[in-house]
Design a protein around this motif. Structure first.
Motif, PDB file in Angstrom:
ATOM      1  N   ALA A  45       0.986  -1.246  -0.016  1.00 43.37           N
ATOM      2  CA  ALA A  45      -0.088   0.046  -0.243  1.00 43.37           C
ATOM      3  C   ALA A  45       0.814   1.408  -0.110  1.00 43.37           C
ATOM      4  O   ALA A  45       2.031   1.108   0.336  1.00 43.37           O
ATOM      5  CB  ALA A  45      -0.958  -0.109   1.173  1.00 43.37           C
ATOM      6  N   ASP A  46       0.297   2.277  -0.589  1.00 46.50           N
ATOM      7  CA  ASP A  46       1.280   3.616  -0.691  1.00 46.50           C
ATOM      8  C   ASP A  46       1.697   4.015   0.820  1.00 46.50           C
ATOM      9  O   ASP A  46       2.823   4.512   0.603  1.00 46.50           O
ATOM     10  CB  ASP A  46       0.455   4.642  -1.376  1.00 46.50           C
ATOM     11  N   ASP A  47       0.905   4.073   1.614  1.00 51.16           N
ATOM     12  CA  ASP A  47       1.598   4.759   2.843  1.00 51.16           C
ATOM     13  C   ASP A  47       2.076   3.626   3.821  1.00 51.16           C
ATOM     14  O   ASP A  47       2.230   3.842   4.855  1.00 51.16           O
ATOM     15  CB  ASP A  47       0.274   5.169   3.380  1.00 51.16           C
ATOM     16  N   SER A  48       2.419   2.590   3.458  1.00 47.95           N
ATOM     17  CA  SER A  48       3.094   1.449   4.462  1.00 47.95           C
ATOM     18  C   SER A  48       4.551   1.580   4.383  1.00 47.95           C
ATOM     19  O   SER A  48       5.111   1.980   3.527  1.00 47.95           O
ATOM     20  CB  SER A  48       2.557   0.180   3.775  1.00 47.95           C
ATOM     21  N   ASP A  49       4.955   1.075   5.595  1.00 47.95           N
ATOM     22  CA  ASP A  49       6.334   0.823   5.784  1.00 47.95           C
ATOM     23  C   ASP A  49       6.857  -0.488   5.212  1.00 47.95           C
ATOM     24  O   ASP A  49       6.418  -1.509   6.093  1.00 47.95           O
ATOM     25  CB  ASP A  49       6.658   1.083   7.385  1.00 47.95           C
ATOM     26  N   GLU A  50       7.615  -0.575   4.293  1.00 47.97           N
ATOM     27  CA  GLU A  50       7.714  -1.711   3.754  1.00 47.97           C
ATOM     28  C   GLU A  50       8.649  -2.924   4.678  1.00 47.97           C
ATOM     29  O   GLU A  50       7.924  -4.009   4.905  1.00 47.97           O
ATOM     30  CB  GLU A  50       8.802  -1.700   2.773  1.00 47.97           C
ATOM     31  N   LYS A  51       9.344  -2.431   5.461  1.00 51.91           N
ATOM     32  CA  LYS A  51      10.052  -3.036   6.387  1.00 51.91           C
ATOM     33  C   LYS A  51       9.026  -3.578   7.455  1.00 51.91           C
ATOM     34  O   LYS A  51       9.315  -4.976   7.860  1.00 51.91           O
ATOM     35  CB  LYS A  51      11.389  -2.173   7.228  1.00 51.91           C
ATOM     36  N   ALA A  52       8.469  -2.993   8.010  1.00 49.39           N
ATOM     37  CA  ALA A  52       7.480  -3.348   9.026  1.00 49.39           C
ATOM     38  C   ALA A  52       6.354  -4.262   8.511  1.00 49.39           C
ATOM     39  O   ALA A  52       6.261  -5.350   9.179  1.00 49.39           O
ATOM     40  CB  ALA A  52       6.886  -2.173   9.774  1.00 49.39           C
ATOM     41  N   VAL A  53       5.903  -4.085   7.330  1.00 49.40           N
ATOM     42  CA  VAL A  53       4.970  -5.118   6.802  1.00 49.40           C
ATOM     43  C   VAL A  53       5.760  -6.253   6.338  1.00 49.40           C
ATOM     44  O   VAL A  53       5.106  -7.440   6.805  1.00 49.40           O
ATOM     45  CB  VAL A  53       4.448  -4.355   5.298  1.00 49.40           C
ATOM     46  N   MET A  54       6.880  -6.286   6.017  1.00 45.02           N
ATOM     47  CA  MET A  54       7.540  -7.431   5.803  1.00 45.02           C
ATOM     48  C   MET A  54       7.819  -8.352   6.581  1.00 45.02           C
ATOM     49  O   MET A  54       7.823  -9.651   6.838  1.00 45.02           O
ATOM     50  CB  MET A  54       8.960  -7.532   4.687  1.00 45.02           C
ATOM     51  N   GLU A  55       8.013  -7.648   8.005  1.00 47.35           N
ATOM     52  CA  GLU A  55       8.352  -8.422   9.186  1.00 47.35           C
ATOM     53  C   GLU A  55       6.847  -9.158   9.625  1.00 47.35           C
ATOM     54  O   GLU A  55       6.887 -10.406   9.955  1.00 47.35           O
ATOM     55  CB  GLU A  55       8.497  -7.405  10.278  1.00 47.35           C
ATOM     56  N   ASN A  56       5.610  -8.621   9.393  1.00 42.52           N
ATOM     57  CA  ASN A  56       4.371  -9.054   9.599  1.00 42.52           C
ATOM     58  C   ASN A  56       4.213 -10.224   8.702  1.00 42.52           C
ATOM     59  O   ASN A  56       3.405 -11.285   8.903  1.00 42.52           O
ATOM     60  CB  ASN A  56       3.257  -8.244   9.832  1.00 42.52           C
ATOM     61  N   VAL A  57       4.679  -9.968   7.212  1.00 38.33           N
ATOM     62  CA  VAL A  57       4.507 -11.193   6.311  1.00 38.33           C
ATOM     63  C   VAL A  57       5.307 -12.303   6.506  1.00 38.33           C
ATOM     64  O   VAL A  57       4.570 -13.749   6.797  1.00 38.33           O
ATOM     65  CB  VAL A  57       4.918 -10.493   4.897  1.00 38.33           C
ATOM     66  N   VAL A  58       6.230 -12.119   7.174  1.00 40.94           N
ATOM     67  CA  VAL A  58       7.180 -13.431   7.629  1.00 40.94           C
ATOM     68  C   VAL A  58       6.493 -14.192   8.732  1.00 40.94           C
ATOM     69  O   VAL A  58       6.616 -15.281   8.787  1.00 40.94           O
ATOM     70  CB  VAL A  58       8.563 -12.873   7.823  1.00 40.94           C
ATOM     71  N   LYS A  59       6.236 -13.490   9.680  1.00 41.63           N
ATOM     72  CA  LYS A  59       5.241 -13.907  10.684  1.00 41.63           C
ATOM     73  C   LYS A  59       4.135 -14.739  10.364  1.00 41.63           C
ATOM     74  O   LYS A  59       3.883 -15.753  10.837  1.00 41.63           O
ATOM     75  CB  LYS A  59       5.062 -12.931  11.850  1.00 41.63           C
ATOM     76  N   ALA A  60       3.356 -14.134   9.338  1.00 42.64           N
ATOM     77  CA  ALA A  60       2.152 -14.807   9.010  1.00 42.64           C
ATOM     78  C   ALA A  60       2.253 -16.118   8.142  1.00 42.64           C
ATOM     79  O   ALA A  60       1.690 -17.052   8.496  1.00 42.64           O
ATOM     80  CB  ALA A  60       1.218 -13.697   8.039  1.00 42.64           C
ATOM     81  N   CYS A  61       3.436 -15.956   7.400  1.00 37.92           N
ATOM     82  CA  CYS A  61       3.837 -17.029   6.684  1.00 37.92           C
ATOM     83  C   CYS A  61       4.213 -18.406   7.560  1.00 37.92           C
ATOM     84  O   CYS A  61       4.163 -19.596   7.304  1.00 37.92           O
ATOM     85  CB  CYS A  61       4.953 -17.024   5.400  1.00 37.92           C
ATOM     86  N   LYS A  62       5.171 -17.885   8.426  1.00 30.04           N
ATOM     87  CA  LYS A  62       5.669 -18.992   9.467  1.00 30.04           C
ATOM     88  C   LYS A  62       4.615 -19.579  10.088  1.00 30.04           C
ATOM     89  O   LYS A  62       4.755 -20.714  10.739  1.00 30.04           O
ATOM     90  CB  LYS A  62       6.712 -18.282  10.524  1.00 30.04           C
ATOM     91  N   ARG A  63       3.344 -18.845  10.612  1.00 28.25           N
ATOM     92  CA  ARG A  63       2.443 -19.510  11.063  1.00 28.25           C
ATOM     93  C   ARG A  63       1.713 -20.678  10.181  1.00 28.25           C
ATOM     94  O   ARG A  63       1.340 -21.475  10.802  1.00 28.25           O
ATOM     95  CB  ARG A  63       1.278 -18.448  11.597  1.00 28.25           C
ATOM     96  N   VAL A  64       1.516 -20.273   9.062  1.00 24.10           N
ATOM     97  CA  VAL A  64       1.045 -21.561   8.129  1.00 24.10           C
ATOM     98  C   VAL A  64       2.026 -22.637   7.633  1.00 24.10           C
ATOM     99  O   VAL A  64       1.668 -23.504   7.089  1.00 24.10           O
ATOM    100  CB  VAL A  64       0.399 -20.821   7.062  1.00 24.10           C
ATOM    101  N   GLU A  65       3.232 -22.087   7.572  1.00 22.38           N
ATOM    102  CA  GLU A  65       4.151 -23.118   6.957  1.00 22.38           C
ATOM    103  C   GLU A  65       5.556 -22.731   7.742  1.00 22.38           C
ATOM    104  O   GLU A  65       6.327 -21.829   7.508  1.00 22.38           O
ATOM    105  CB  GLU A  65       4.529 -22.709   5.427  1.00 22.38           C
ATOM    106  N   ASP A  66       5.739 -23.387   8.666  1.00 20.98           N
ATOM    107  CA  ASP A  66       6.953 -23.045   9.799  1.00 20.98           C
ATOM    108  C   ASP A  66       8.243 -23.201   9.237  1.00 20.98           C
ATOM    109  O   ASP A  66       9.350 -22.623   9.632  1.00 20.98           O
ATOM    110  CB  ASP A  66       6.601 -23.635  11.249  1.00 20.98           C
ATOM    111  N   ASP A  67       8.521 -24.077   8.306  1.00 22.12           N
ATOM    112  CA  ASP A  67       9.890 -24.141   7.683  1.00 22.12           C
ATOM    113  C   ASP A  67      10.134 -23.378   6.402  1.00 22.12           C
ATOM    114  O   ASP A  67      11.214 -23.547   5.700  1.00 22.12           O
ATOM    115  CB  ASP A  67      10.062 -25.801   7.642  1.00 22.12           C
ATOM    116  N   CYS A  68       9.135 -22.397   6.060  1.00 14.43           N
ATOM    117  CA  CYS A  68       9.678 -21.570   4.924  1.00 14.43           C
ATOM    118  C   CYS A  68      10.640 -20.650   5.314  1.00 14.43           C
ATOM    119  O   CYS A  68      10.799 -20.353   6.492  1.00 14.43           O
ATOM    120  CB  CYS A  68       8.221 -20.916   4.404  1.00 14.43           C
ATOM    121  N   GLU A  69      11.178 -20.001   4.282  1.00 14.81           N
ATOM    122  CA  GLU A  69      12.207 -18.884   4.491  1.00 14.81           C
ATOM    123  C   GLU A  69      11.716 -17.850   3.568  1.00 14.81           C
ATOM    124  O   GLU A  69      11.596 -18.083   2.194  1.00 14.81           O
ATOM    125  CB  GLU A  69      13.586 -19.591   4.186  1.00 14.81           C
TER     126      GLU A  69
END
Length: 72
Positions: A45-69
């Protein structure tokens, strides 16, 4: 803004789970995960902080697939 990240995921079904999880993160307008290329494309999104968003993306992905990188 769109960015592409290198990932490691074991199967196409896992990649789909990661894609669905990433799309639900606040600040992500779209996400595509490819098992074949081992890449994740994220549109922010235009007003988002890329680094903070990606930290949340990593957390969300690890919840559904814990061995992903995701290499940021």
């Amino acid at each position: 803004m769109k960015k592409t990240y290198k990932i490691e995921v074991d199967c196409a079904a896992c990649a789909l789970k990661m894609e669905d999880a990433a799309k639900k993160v606040e600040g992500v307008t779209d996400a595509t995960v490819s098992f074949m290329t081992q890449k994740m494309k994220v549109e922010f999104a235009d007003d988002s902080d890329e680094k903070a968003v990606m930290e949340n993306v990593v957390k969300a992905c690890k919840r559904v697939e814990d061995d992903c990188e995701i290499y940021l």
